[in-house]
Design a protein around this motif. Structure first.
Motif, PDB file in Angstrom:
ATOM      1  N   LEU A   1       0.834  -1.206   0.000  1.00  0.00           N
ATOM      2  CA  LEU A   1       0.000   0.000   0.000  1.00  0.00           C
ATOM      3  C   LEU A   1       0.863   1.248   0.000  1.00  0.00           C
ATOM      4  O   LEU A   1       0.544   2.247  -0.667  1.00  0.00           O
ATOM      5  CB  LEU A   1      -0.920  -0.017   1.217  1.00  0.00           C
ATOM      6  CG  LEU A   1      -1.942   1.118   1.311  1.00  0.00           C
ATOM      7  CD1 LEU A   1      -2.906   1.064   0.134  1.00  0.00           C
ATOM      8  CD2 LEU A   1      -2.719   1.016   2.623  1.00  0.00           C
TER       9      LEU A   1
ATOM     10  N   ALA B   1       0.680   4.045  -2.849  1.00  0.00           N
ATOM     11  CA  ALA B   1       0.241   5.398  -2.505  1.00  0.00           C
ATOM     12  C   ALA B   1       1.242   6.451  -2.952  1.00  0.00           C
ATOM     13  O   ALA B   1       0.858   7.544  -3.379  1.00  0.00           O
ATOM     14  CB  ALA B   1       0.014   5.495  -0.998  1.00  0.00           C
TER      15      ALA B   1
ATOM     16  N   TYR C   1      -7.413  -8.017   0.257  1.00  0.00           N
ATOM     17  CA  TYR C   1      -6.992  -6.616   0.139  1.00  0.00           C
ATOM     18  C   TYR C   1      -5.697  -6.506  -0.662  1.00  0.00           C
ATOM     19  O   TYR C   1      -5.540  -5.600  -1.488  1.00  0.00           O
ATOM     20  CB  TYR C   1      -6.814  -6.031   1.536  1.00  0.00           C
ATOM     21  CG  TYR C   1      -6.565  -4.541   1.557  1.00  0.00           C
ATOM     22  CD1 TYR C   1      -7.340  -3.677   0.791  1.00  0.00           C
ATOM     23  CD2 TYR C   1      -5.563  -3.991   2.341  1.00  0.00           C
ATOM     24  CE1 TYR C   1      -7.114  -2.312   0.810  1.00  0.00           C
ATOM     25  CE2 TYR C   1      -5.340  -2.634   2.378  1.00  0.00           C
ATOM     26  CZ  TYR C   1      -6.114  -1.799   1.605  1.00  0.00           C
ATOM     27  OH  TYR C   1      -5.881  -0.445   1.622  1.00  0.00           O
TER      28      TYR C   1
ATOM     29  N   ILE D   1      -5.143  -4.368  -4.136  1.00  0.00           N
ATOM     30  CA  ILE D   1      -4.112  -3.355  -4.361  1.00  0.00           C
ATOM     31  C   ILE D   1      -3.343  -3.665  -5.642  1.00  0.00           C
ATOM     32  O   ILE D   1      -3.088  -2.773  -6.464  1.00  0.00           O
ATOM     33  CB  ILE D   1      -3.166  -3.278  -3.149  1.00  0.00           C
ATOM     34  CG1 ILE D   1      -3.904  -2.754  -1.922  1.00  0.00           C
ATOM     35  CG2 ILE D   1      -1.968  -2.385  -3.455  1.00  0.00           C
ATOM     36  CD1 ILE D   1      -3.094  -2.821  -0.643  1.00  0.00           C
TER      37      ILE D   1
ATOM     38  N   ARG E   1      -5.421  -2.727  -8.668  1.00  0.00           N
ATOM     39  CA  ARG E   1      -5.517  -1.289  -8.924  1.00  0.00           C
ATOM     40  C   ARG E   1      -4.190  -0.723  -9.431  1.00  0.00           C
ATOM     41  O   ARG E   1      -4.185   0.166 -10.289  1.00  0.00           O
ATOM     42  CB  ARG E   1      -5.949  -0.565  -7.648  1.00  0.00           C
ATOM     43  CG  ARG E   1      -7.322  -0.940  -7.153  1.00  0.00           C
ATOM     44  CD  ARG E   1      -8.420  -0.538  -8.149  1.00  0.00           C
ATOM     45  NE  ARG E   1      -8.684   0.880  -8.079  1.00  0.00           N
ATOM     46  CZ  ARG E   1      -8.482   1.742  -9.067  1.00  0.00           C
ATOM     47  NH1 ARG E   1      -7.998   1.319 -10.226  1.00  0.00           N
ATOM     48  NH2 ARG E   1      -8.759   3.015  -8.930  1.00  0.00           N
TER      49      ARG E   1
ATOM     50  N   LEU F   1     -13.175  -0.763   2.941  1.00  0.00           N
ATOM     51  CA  LEU F   1     -11.750  -0.446   2.867  1.00  0.00           C
ATOM     52  C   LEU F   1     -11.305  -0.270   1.418  1.00  0.00           C
ATOM     53  O   LEU F   1     -10.441   0.574   1.130  1.00  0.00           O
ATOM     54  CB  LEU F   1     -10.940  -1.560   3.539  1.00  0.00           C
ATOM     55  CG  LEU F   1      -9.426  -1.376   3.598  1.00  0.00           C
ATOM     56  CD1 LEU F   1      -9.061  -0.105   4.350  1.00  0.00           C
ATOM     57  CD2 LEU F   1      -8.772  -2.590   4.253  1.00  0.00           C
ATOM     58  N   PHE F   2     -11.905  -1.038   0.509  1.00  0.00           N
ATOM     59  CA  PHE F   2     -11.584  -0.863  -0.905  1.00  0.00           C
ATOM     60  C   PHE F   2     -11.955   0.549  -1.371  1.00  0.00           C
ATOM     61  O   PHE F   2     -11.189   1.190  -2.100  1.00  0.00           O
ATOM     62  CB  PHE F   2     -12.335  -1.888  -1.754  1.00  0.00           C
ATOM     63  CG  PHE F   2     -11.941  -3.316  -1.500  1.00  0.00           C
ATOM     64  CD1 PHE F   2     -10.792  -3.624  -0.795  1.00  0.00           C
ATOM     65  CD2 PHE F   2     -12.724  -4.358  -1.966  1.00  0.00           C
ATOM     66  CE1 PHE F   2     -10.419  -4.943  -0.561  1.00  0.00           C
ATOM     67  CE2 PHE F   2     -12.360  -5.678  -1.747  1.00  0.00           C
ATOM     68  CZ  PHE F   2     -11.201  -5.960  -1.040  1.00  0.00           C
TER      69      PHE F   2
ATOM     70  N   THR G   1      -9.515   3.092  -0.024  1.00  0.00           N
ATOM     71  CA  THR G   1      -8.254   2.996  -0.756  1.00  0.00           C
ATOM     72  C   THR G   1      -8.356   3.669  -2.118  1.00  0.00           C
ATOM     73  O   THR G   1      -7.431   4.375  -2.549  1.00  0.00           O
ATOM     74  CB  THR G   1      -7.853   1.520  -0.934  1.00  0.00           C
ATOM     75  OG1 THR G   1      -7.772   0.894   0.348  1.00  0.00           O
ATOM     76  CG2 THR G   1      -6.504   1.403  -1.627  1.00  0.00           C
ATOM     77  N   ASP G   2      -9.474   3.480  -2.802  1.00  0.00           N
ATOM     78  CA  ASP G   2      -9.661   4.135  -4.098  1.00  0.00           C
ATOM     79  C   ASP G   2      -9.639   5.658  -3.965  1.00  0.00           C
ATOM     80  O   ASP G   2      -9.051   6.358  -4.787  1.00  0.00           O
ATOM     81  CB  ASP G   2     -10.995   3.698  -4.709  1.00  0.00           C
ATOM     82  CG  ASP G   2     -10.875   2.403  -5.487  1.00  0.00           C
ATOM     83  OD1 ASP G   2      -9.738   1.972  -5.731  1.00  0.00           O
ATOM     84  OD2 ASP G   2     -11.910   1.817  -5.837  1.00  0.00           O
TER      85      ASP G   2
ATOM     86  N   VAL H   1      -5.829   6.698  -2.310  1.00  0.00           N
ATOM     87  CA  VAL H   1      -4.593   6.193  -2.914  1.00  0.00           C
ATOM     88  C   VAL H   1      -4.648   6.243  -4.430  1.00  0.00           C
ATOM     89  O   VAL H   1      -3.695   6.671  -5.081  1.00  0.00           O
ATOM     90  CB  VAL H   1      -4.307   4.756  -2.443  1.00  0.00           C
ATOM     91  CG1 VAL H   1      -3.064   4.199  -3.135  1.00  0.00           C
ATOM     92  CG2 VAL H   1      -4.123   4.715  -0.933  1.00  0.00           C
TER      93      VAL H   1
END
Length: 362
Positions: A141, A145, A245, A249, A252, A326-327, A330-331, A334
């Motif tokens: 992550l 990020a 998760y 990541i 993405r 949480l997804f 994160t979108d 991040v």
């Protein structure tokens, strides 16, 4: 302080060479495992001043009173998937894993059955696995990020171009001025310093991941989960949720890389819509289509893996159902700039590089 960190980074490079990232990760994981084992040593070390481990509260229904855990058979697996409810809680995946453990552990360790202490050892082992995964997911992550790989590749590419320019200016036949030569030299100095700062930034980020994971590993709340045998299902759900998760990541990140690469051949805007560029030849379009199929398979594979692990986590313990939240977070925080560099990364570069990095980034 920056100069000290820079010297430390250089020393790490000299000692570890090309495998420094793997070596840093291995050392970090070993330290985390050591912290966890020291923190929860009463689980595996006998203490004459403490009573033996015993069953608590609902451990009976979950373990020694549950006749379906042993033997491992098709009938018991069907029961777990169809009617596997313990204390009004439906967690079929956890029950199947417990059946496998009840069948495998006695054979592996030469014991007749699994007792209360062995259940705590299973919980501790599962917690160790989760500690390692938490660090690896946190590191992934962090890289996503701050877009380290893109920054590093972009800066190194620009350095190559500037070095070629500097060599051209240094030739006797060149009509360049001394000011132009000094400007290019100054830019190269700034770029190399930026690479050092980028590496220092990564080391600081890894240290932050390590501290956060160490807190997760040794937090007092974990004592309840390890010491209470019936909390075993939470460890299984945590493992699957972390893997879900992690694959999300990866999906993405690959999607962001795909969008960047395809803009070079066929324009793809930040919403992923293909917009053919003028003058794009048939050969380039065929290459784009072939590459798209391969990359789409990889992205789809990670997305599918994330979904599978999410389902396993949810049917291991119901609280994992909130993972898609949480997804979304994160979108938003991040991957909110899918076609460009996330703004948070630009504080590690100076102004002279800022203008150069805008070229081709969008």
């Amino acid at each position: 302080g920056l100069s000290i960190l820079s010297r430390i980074a250089v020393n790490i490079d000299a000692v570890m060479g090309s495998n420094k990232e793997a070596a840093v990760t291995a050392v970090t994981l070993v330290l985390l495992v050591a912290i966890t084992l020291v923190t929860y040593r009463p689980v595996y070390l006998a203490d004459p001043n403490q009573p033996e481990w015993d069953y608590l509260w609902d451990d009976g229904g979950n373990f020694y009173q549950n006749k379906h855990l042993s033997p491992l058979s098709i009938d018991n697996i069907v029961w777990a998937l169809k009617d596997g409810t313990i204390h009004s809680v439906y967690e079929p995946v956890s029950l199947v894993i417990k059946m496998i453990l009840y069948a495998a552990i006695p054979r592996l360790f030469g014991i007749t059955s699994i007792d209360a202490k062995m259940l705590r050892l299973i919980n501790l082992s599962a917690h160790l696995v989760n500690v390692c995964i938490v660090f690896l997911v946190g590191k992934s992550l962090l890289v996503a990020a701050n877009d380290y790989e893109f920054y590093e590749a972009r800066i190194k590419g620009l350095i190559v171009l500037k070095e070629e320019r500097l060599r051209a200016l240094s030739r006797p036949s060149s009509s360049s001025t001394e000011t132009e030569h000094s400007d290019v030299s100054a830019w190269l100095t700034d770029a190399k310093k930026a690479l050092e700062r980028l590496e220092i930034h990564q080391y600081i980020g890894v240290l932050g991941c390590w501290l956060g994971t160490a807190l997760f590993a040794a937090h007092p709340l974990q004592a309840q989960l390890i010491g209470w045998a019936s909390c075993m299902s939470y460890f299984f759900a945590c493992t699957f949720a972390l893997l879900s998760y992690w694959h999300y990541i990866r999906h993405r990140v690959q999607m962001r890389q795909w969008r960047r690469s395809k803009r070079e051949v066929v324009g793809v805007d930040c919403k992923g819509i293909q917009r053919p560029k003028k003058g794009t030849g048939k050969k380039a379009k065929r290459a784009f289509s072939a590459g798209s199929e391969a990359e789409t398979f990889v992205m789809t594979r990670n997305k599918f893996a994330s979904l599978v692990f999410y389902v396993l986590a949810t049917f291991s313990k119901a609280p994992a159902i909130v993972l898609p939240g949480l997804f979304v977070i994160t979108d938003v925080f991040v991957f909110s700039a899918p076609c460009g560099v996330h703004p948070r990364g630009r504080d590690i570069l100076n102004d002279s590089l800022e203008t150069q990095l805008k070229i081709g980034i969008g």
